[in-house]
Scaffold this active site. Structure first.
Site, mmCIF file in Angstrom:
data_model
loop_
_atom_site.group_PDB
_atom_site.id
_atom_site.type_symbol
_atom_site.label_atom_id
_atom_site.label_comp_id
_atom_site.label_asym_id
_atom_site.label_seq_id
_atom_site.Cartn_x
_atom_site.Cartn_y
_atom_site.Cartn_z
ATOM 1 N N GLU A 101 12.521 -9.651 1.712
ATOM 2 C CA GLU A 101 11.760 -8.471 2.141
ATOM 3 C C GLU A 101 12.618 -7.224 1.927
ATOM 4 O O GLU A 101 13.792 -7.231 2.294
ATOM 5 C CB GLU A 101 11.435 -8.634 3.629
ATOM 6 N N HIS A 146 12.778 -2.740 2.040
ATOM 7 C CA HIS A 146 12.201 -1.446 2.416
ATOM 8 C C HIS A 146 13.102 -0.342 1.897
ATOM 9 O O HIS A 146 14.331 -0.454 1.972
ATOM 10 C CB HIS A 146 12.072 -1.323 3.939
ATOM 11 N N TYR A 172 11.327 8.507 1.351
ATOM 12 C CA TYR A 172 11.255 7.425 0.357
ATOM 13 C C TYR A 172 11.970 7.728 -0.956
ATOM 14 O O TYR A 172 12.020 6.864 -1.833
ATOM 15 C CB TYR A 172 9.779 7.074 0.097
ATOM 16 N N ARG A 217 5.094 10.903 -2.341
ATOM 17 C CA ARG A 217 4.944 10.558 -0.930
ATOM 18 C C ARG A 217 6.242 10.767 -0.147
ATOM 19 O O ARG A 217 7.239 10.075 -0.392
ATOM 20 C CB ARG A 217 4.554 9.078 -0.859
ATOM 21 N N PRO A 255 0.793 -1.225 0.000
ATOM 22 C CA PRO A 255 0.000 0.000 0.000
ATOM 23 C C PRO A 255 0.828 1.278 0.000
ATOM 24 O O PRO A 255 1.887 1.350 0.626
ATOM 25 C CB PRO A 255 -0.822 -0.103 1.285
ATOM 26 N N ASN A 256 0.302 2.242 -0.715
ATOM 27 C CA ASN A 256 0.841 3.609 -0.807
ATOM 28 C C ASN A 256 2.122 3.722 -1.624
ATOM 29 O O ASN A 256 2.612 4.825 -1.861
ATOM 30 C CB ASN A 256 1.050 4.222 0.596
ATOM 31 N N ASN A 304 7.923 -5.618 -0.872
ATOM 32 C CA ASN A 304 7.863 -4.487 0.037
ATOM 33 C C ASN A 304 6.395 -4.371 0.406
ATOM 34 O O ASN A 304 5.594 -3.846 -0.362
ATOM 35 C CB ASN A 304 8.359 -3.194 -0.615
ATOM 36 N N ARG A 342 13.278 4.397 12.487
ATOM 37 C CA ARG A 342 12.035 5.164 12.496
ATOM 38 C C ARG A 342 11.183 4.842 13.726
ATOM 39 O O ARG A 342 11.696 4.324 14.702
ATOM 40 C CB ARG A 342 11.305 4.908 11.167
ATOM 41 N N ALA A 347 3.125 -0.726 4.886
ATOM 42 C CA ALA A 347 2.666 -0.761 6.282
ATOM 43 C C ALA A 347 2.152 -2.143 6.690
ATOM 44 O O ALA A 347 2.151 -2.474 7.885
ATOM 45 C CB ALA A 347 1.587 0.294 6.499
HETATM 46 C C1 DQA Z 1 8.251 0.977 3.824
HETATM 47 C C2 DQA Z 1 8.342 1.219 5.341
HETATM 48 C C3 DQA Z 1 6.976 1.037 5.991
HETATM 49 O O1 DQA Z 1 7.074 1.271 7.387
HETATM 50 C C4 DQA Z 1 5.983 2.024 5.403
HETATM 51 O O2 DQA Z 1 4.702 1.835 5.963
HETATM 52 C C5 DQA Z 1 5.939 1.961 3.920
HETATM 53 C C6 DQA Z 1 7.194 1.852 3.183
HETATM 54 C C7 DQA Z 1 9.598 1.285 3.119
HETATM 55 O O3 DQA Z 1 9.753 0.867 1.991
HETATM 56 O O4 DQA Z 1 10.459 1.962 3.697
HETATM 57 O O5 DQA Z 1 4.886 2.062 3.300
HETATM 58 O O6 DQA Z 1 7.957 -0.387 3.588
#
Ligand code: DQA
Length: 152
Positions: A101, A103, A26, A21, A13-14, A77, A110, A80
């Protein structure tokens, strides 16, 4: 010659809003630009990569289920959902496809709620904090693992 390795890349998501964003966290690349970096990396590695993004937990789970016997590896990835989704972790455990995994941000630098990952225990490993490079590093690590551990 052995068959080409296929990898499914899942963005949670997002991540469709990358570029817009919180670029200070990011980075400024869009998701499309990250996908094209991955495509370039896949050519170098000699593997095939299919990318998919969803804001829905169930859609990500369905994609993991459909990857069974279709992909040799998953790069994820989960955004959240990393910190909340027992269901995504269960799906990865069920299909038993080697998973890395990734990020963009260093989740351990964080908020404390980002320090826990439900994916980590079911993944081969995790790469966090290298921006878009996390994906390329993750793909390289996953392909290396798959080449070192061919399925019998
Ligand atoms: C994320 C880190 C997560 O905590 C966050 O909610 C994201 C992006 C990252 O790529 O740094 O959506 O996965």
């Amino acid at each position: 010659m052995s068959a080409q390795i296929s990898v499914l890349v899942l963005h949670g998501p997002n991540l469709n809003l990358l570029g817009l964003r919180e670029p200070q966290i990011y980075g400024s690349l869009t998701l499309q630009e990250i996908d094209s970096l991955l495509l370039t990396e896949s050519v170098v590695l000699g593997v095939s990569v299919v990318t998919q993004q969803s804001n829905q937990e169930g859609t990500l789970i369905d994609a993991i289920h459909s990857s069974y016997q279709q992909y040799q590896g998953i790069l994820i990835n989960a955004g959240a959902y990393t910190h909340t989704s027992v269901a995504i972790a269960d799906a990865l455990k069920a299909v038993r496809i080697p998973t890395v995994e990734v990020h963009l941000s260093n989740i351990y630098q964080r908020e404390s709620f980002r320090h826990h990952s439900y994916i980590a225990p079911v993944a081969i490993g995790q790469i966090s904090g290298f921006g878009a490079q996390s994906y390329c590093l993750g793909l390289r690590a996953l392909v290396g693992y798959l080449r070192d551990n061919p399925k019998l």
